[in-house]
Design a protein around this motif. Sequence first.
Motif, short mmCIF file in Angstrom:
data_model
loop_
_atom_site.label_atom_id
_atom_site.label_comp_id
_atom_site.label_asym_id
_atom_site.label_seq_id
_atom_site.Cartn_x
_atom_site.Cartn_y
_atom_site.Cartn_z
N ARG A 86 5.52 8.30 -10.40
CA ARG A 86 4.90 8.39 -11.73
C ARG A 86 4.75 9.83 -12.21
O ARG A 86 5.08 10.13 -13.36
N PRO A 87 4.28 10.77 -11.36
CA PRO A 87 4.23 12.16 -11.84
C PRO A 87 5.60 12.71 -12.25
O PRO A 87 5.70 13.44 -13.24
N PHE A 88 6.65 12.35 -11.51
CA PHE A 88 7.97 12.83 -11.89
C PHE A 88 8.48 12.16 -13.16
O PHE A 88 9.17 12.79 -13.96
N LEU A 89 8.13 10.90 -13.38
CA LEU A 89 8.50 10.24 -14.63
C LEU A 89 7.81 10.90 -15.82
O LEU A 89 8.41 11.11 -16.87
N ARG A 90 6.54 11.25 -15.65
CA ARG A 90 5.81 11.94 -16.71
C ARG A 90 6.40 13.33 -16.97
O ARG A 90 6.54 13.76 -18.10
N LEU A 123 0.83 -1.20 0.00
CA LEU A 123 0.00 0.00 0.00
C LEU A 123 0.87 1.26 0.00
O LEU A 123 0.65 2.18 -0.80
N ALA A 124 1.87 1.29 0.87
CA ALA A 124 2.77 2.45 0.91
C ALA A 124 3.54 2.61 -0.39
O ALA A 124 3.70 3.72 -0.90
N ALA A 125 4.03 1.50 -0.93
CA ALA A 125 4.78 1.56 -2.20
C ALA A 125 3.88 2.04 -3.33
O ALA A 125 4.31 2.81 -4.19
N SER A 126 2.63 1.58 -3.35
CA SER A 126 1.69 2.02 -4.38
C SER A 126 1.44 3.52 -4.28
O SER A 126 1.42 4.22 -5.30
N LEU A 127 1.23 4.00 -3.07
CA LEU A 127 1.01 5.43 -2.88
C LEU A 127 2.23 6.24 -3.29
O LEU A 127 2.11 7.26 -3.96
N LEU A 128 3.41 5.78 -2.90
CA LEU A 128 4.63 6.48 -3.29
C LEU A 128 4.79 6.50 -4.80
O LEU A 128 5.12 7.53 -5.39
N TYR A 129 4.52 5.38 -5.45
CA TYR A 129 4.64 5.32 -6.90
C TYR A 129 3.62 6.24 -7.57
O TYR A 129 3.97 7.01 -8.46
N LEU A 130 2.36 6.15 -7.15
CA LEU A 130 1.30 6.92 -7.80
C LEU A 130 1.40 8.43 -7.54
O LEU A 130 1.12 9.23 -8.43
N LYS A 161 8.04 14.86 -20.45
CA LYS A 161 7.65 16.13 -21.05
C LYS A 161 8.84 17.06 -21.19
O LYS A 161 9.01 17.73 -22.21
N LEU A 162 9.66 17.12 -20.16
CA LEU A 162 10.83 17.98 -20.18
C LEU A 162 11.83 17.53 -21.23
O LEU A 162 12.35 18.35 -21.99
N SER A 163 12.08 16.24 -21.31
CA SER A 163 13.04 15.76 -22.31
C SER A 163 12.48 15.92 -23.72
O SER A 163 13.24 16.19 -24.66
#
Length: 104
Positions: free
Chosen positions: A78-82, A67-74, A86-88
């Motif tokens: 994931r927002p930073f990967l997106r 649950l904690a890992a899912s929250l951290l990922y979501l 966009k930046l690249s």
Amino acid sequence: MVILASVAHGVCRNKLQTGGFGFIATLAYSLYLTHKEIVHLDHLFLLRYVEAGRWLALLIYFTTSFLAASLLYLLVERPFLRWREKLSSAIRGPSLKTAAEQHA
């Protein structure tokens, strides 16, 4: 199994990708970052349940860690990967396909 997964194509590869392995692989880094802290918090706040039995403790650890890992990922990863994509894309400019489509 690891060697098979790294070189497998076709049916074997598709079988390995199903069944939640992709989900676990996606959360692997988040699990790595959070699991020790989560187990510690489980001992602080859920001690009565953790001490009730080994299987219950294992279930609690897995559930709260995922649950904690899912929250951290979501919410963070994931927002930073997106944002990185966009930046690249903005730095690289339009892709070759986009440029070719514009001239067609």
